[in-house]
Design an enzyme around this catalytic site. Structure first.
Site, PDB file in Angstrom:
ATOM      1  NE  ARG A 187       2.250  -6.174  11.036  1.00 26.64           N
ATOM      2  CZ  ARG A 187       3.010  -5.491  10.204  1.00 26.64           C
ATOM      3  NH1 ARG A 187       4.222  -5.936   9.883  1.00 26.64           N
ATOM      4  NH2 ARG A 187       2.578  -4.361   9.668  1.00 26.64           N
ATOM      5  NE  ARG A 191      10.123  -5.282   5.119  1.00 25.00           N
ATOM      6  CZ  ARG A 191       8.865  -4.825   5.036  1.00 25.00           C
ATOM      7  NH1 ARG A 191       8.474  -4.172   3.955  1.00 25.00           N
ATOM      8  NH2 ARG A 191       8.012  -5.033   6.022  1.00 25.00           N
ATOM      9  CE  LYS A 213      -2.376  -0.615   3.739  1.00 23.85           C
ATOM     10  NZ  LYS A 213      -1.584  -1.745   4.280  1.00 23.85           N
ATOM     11  NE  ARG A 234      -3.536  -0.386  10.318  1.00 21.28           N
ATOM     12  CZ  ARG A 234      -2.293  -0.475  10.760  1.00 21.28           C
ATOM     13  NH1 ARG A 234      -2.077  -0.804  12.025  1.00 21.28           N
ATOM     14  NH2 ARG A 234      -1.272  -0.239   9.967  1.00 21.28           N
ATOM     15  NE  ARG A 242      11.013  -3.409   9.694  1.00 23.62           N
ATOM     16  CZ  ARG A 242      10.084  -2.568   9.263  1.00 23.62           C
ATOM     17  NH1 ARG A 242      10.164  -1.294   9.541  1.00 23.62           N
ATOM     18  NH2 ARG A 242       9.072  -3.009   8.528  1.00 23.62           N
TER      19      ARG A 242
END
Length: 210
Positions: free
Chosen positions: A167, A123, A13, A88, A156
């Site tokens: 999540r 990542r 996004k 959200r 992370r």
């Protein structure tokens, strides 16, 4: 034009928000960026949000709604904005309605969970300069070492597979119902995320016109 971007964590996004922001010359309002700034500065709100973020949970509505209301009241939002990461939940959407803000279009970026997990878990971020890499799509010249400053690359906590799964579960339970909420208003447009970011962008820009 007043826009909302929906999509699971890792759906891309942020990239689409940046493109739309530049094309329409309106600000992108990202709750993630606002909260990260508060975290880095150690503000009261940032400390309050930290425990929820670390657990892969949503920041409480009262905190998020307050910072969004203040942000949308700034002069640069007078001609429109892009909301990325808010609302959200249904109560947050209702709170936005209660502010008297009429949203023109809601764009939902759809990407399968398995692709999101692969994207995010691969990542890596430089702990010194913040440069980002990916073990599959953008690997550094030397494994675990930043090309820019030779510092160590880290994963992370938010990108750990277990956290990503948590999540995604929260997203499907609490945020996905927003698709029906905005579809009922006739302003939802669904964009299927593509392998090539440019292809997703083309579909996103087309959805603004449909």
């Amino acid at each position: 034009m007043k826009l909302i971007l929906l999509g699971a964590p890792g759906a891309g996004k942020g990239t689409q928000a940046e493109v739309i922001c530049n094309k329409l010359n309106i600000p992108a309002v990202s709750t993630g960026n606002i909260i990260r700034e508060a975290l880095s500065k150690g503000t009261e709100m940032g400390l309050k949000a930290k425990s929820y973020i670390d657990a892969g949970q949503l920041v409480p509505d009262d905190v998020v709604i307050g910072i969004i209301k203040d942000r949308l009241g700034k002069d640069d939002c007078s001609n429109g904005f892009i909301l990325d990461g808010f609302p959200r939940t249904i109560p947050q959407a209702e709170a936005l309605d209660a502010m008297g803000i009429d949203i023109d279009r809601v764009i939902d970026i759809e990407v399968p969970d398995e692709k999101i997990i692969a994207r995010m878990s691969g990542r890596r971020v430089c702990k010194s300069c913040g440069a980002t890499y990916h073990t599959e799509y953008k690997a550094p010249a030397m494994d675990g070492v930043c090309d820019v400053c030779d510092a160590e690359l880290i994963q992370r906590k938010d990108d750990h597979p277990d956290t990503v799964l948590e999540r995604l579960e929260v997203y499907h339970k609490q945020t996905e119902p927003l698709k029906d909420y905005y579809s009922a208003k006739g302003i939802l447009r669904v964009v299927e995320g593509q392998e090539d970011v440019a292809d997703t962008t083309a579909l996103t820009l087309k959805a603004l016109e449909d």
